[in-house]
Write a protein that holds these residues in place. Structure first.
Motif, short mmCIF file in Angstrom:
data_model
loop_
_atom_site.label_atom_id
_atom_site.label_comp_id
_atom_site.label_asym_id
_atom_site.label_seq_id
_atom_site.Cartn_x
_atom_site.Cartn_y
_atom_site.Cartn_z
N GLY A 12 0.72 -1.25 -0.12
CA GLY A 12 -0.08 -0.08 -0.01
C GLY A 12 0.81 1.30 0.05
O GLY A 12 0.42 2.19 0.80
N VAL A 13 1.88 1.38 -0.92
CA VAL A 13 2.77 2.48 -1.07
C VAL A 13 2.21 3.63 -1.84
O VAL A 13 1.49 3.07 -2.74
CB VAL A 13 3.99 2.00 -0.95
N ARG A 14 2.91 4.62 -1.71
CA ARG A 14 2.48 5.53 -2.72
C ARG A 14 3.65 5.66 -4.00
O ARG A 14 4.65 5.40 -3.84
CB ARG A 14 2.76 7.21 -2.16
N ALA A 37 7.70 1.64 4.56
CA ALA A 37 8.02 2.31 3.39
C ALA A 37 8.60 1.25 2.44
O ALA A 37 9.22 0.36 2.88
CB ALA A 37 9.00 3.80 3.44
N LEU A 38 8.50 1.27 1.13
CA LEU A 38 9.21 0.54 0.19
C LEU A 38 10.53 1.27 -0.45
O LEU A 38 10.15 2.34 -1.00
CB LEU A 38 8.49 0.00 -0.91
N VAL A 78 13.40 -3.26 2.23
CA VAL A 78 14.19 -2.72 1.30
C VAL A 78 14.31 -3.69 -0.06
O VAL A 78 14.63 -5.16 0.22
CB VAL A 78 15.69 -2.56 1.80
N VAL A 79 14.19 -3.39 -1.33
CA VAL A 79 14.17 -4.37 -2.16
C VAL A 79 15.36 -3.84 -3.19
O VAL A 79 15.24 -3.04 -3.52
CB VAL A 79 12.86 -4.30 -3.02
N HIS A 116 9.19 4.66 -1.65
CA HIS A 116 7.85 4.80 -1.57
C HIS A 116 7.14 5.01 -0.54
O HIS A 116 6.98 3.85 0.35
CB HIS A 116 7.20 3.54 -2.74
N PRO A 117 6.75 5.99 0.24
CA PRO A 117 6.24 6.00 1.49
C PRO A 117 4.80 5.29 1.50
O PRO A 117 4.11 5.00 0.57
CB PRO A 117 5.95 7.40 1.92
#
Length: 169
Positions: free
Chosen positions: A54-56, A78-79, A108-109, A70-71
């Motif tokens: 569900g990130v922005r 966050a992502l 973290v990806v 991506h918050p």
């Protein structure tokens, strides 16, 4: 040792779906290392992770910015999506990115991170995406769009994780 599972994913939509299901297992501080050749589906999987978390922001390949944050829109982690392809110095260079986010509170990806970011965490999920050629789904070109996705959880964090449930129901 952790856990391991191998899945076959035959469309981009299903790769995104796998990312969404995987997101449900992830928690703040998790490190996910993605490997696979160009066009294998790393960013597509990450797009699903972003949806699941569900990130922005649209998840696109961060090749030119190296890292994109991506918050969360839902109060979750966050992502942080990193493309380590051009990071020669590995971990030190990663820390120098001065990401405006706390990595222990984020998921973290890292694409193209093998041999570069393993020292970030003893606990990590390694995801290898490989093209599968031929087979029943072969198209007119004689090639299948299928992917073999191997997920390997390393470290205590992943000991009890059931990765086998990530296959489509």
């Amino acid at each position: 040792m952790g856990s391991q599972t191998t899945l076959t994913v035959d469309t981009a939509e299903r790769m995104t779906g796998l990312g969404r299901r995987l997101a449900a297992l992830l928690r703040p501080g998790d490190l996910v290392l993605l490997s696979g050749e160009l066009g294998a589906g790393k960013t597509t999987l990450t797009r699903g992770l972003g949806e699941g978390l569900g990130v922005r922001g649209a998840v696109t390949s961060p090749t030119f910015v190296i890292a994109r944050v991506h918050p969360s829109l839902t109060g979750g982690p966050a992502l942080v999506h990193v493309d380590a392809y051009r990071l020669g110095g590995g971990l030190d260079e990663m820390e120098d990115l001065d990401l405006d986010v706390s990595l222990p509170e984020s998921v973290v990806v890292v694409e193209w991170g093998e041999g570069k970011v393993e020292r970030l965490s003893e606990d990590r999920l390694e995801v290898r995406i490989e093209r599968t050629l031929g087979g029943e789904a072969a198209d007119a070109l004689g090639e299948s769009d299928g992917r073999r996705v191997t997920l390997t959880g390393l470290g205590g964090r992943w000991d009890a994780a059931d990765l086998t449930g990530l296959g489509e129901n």
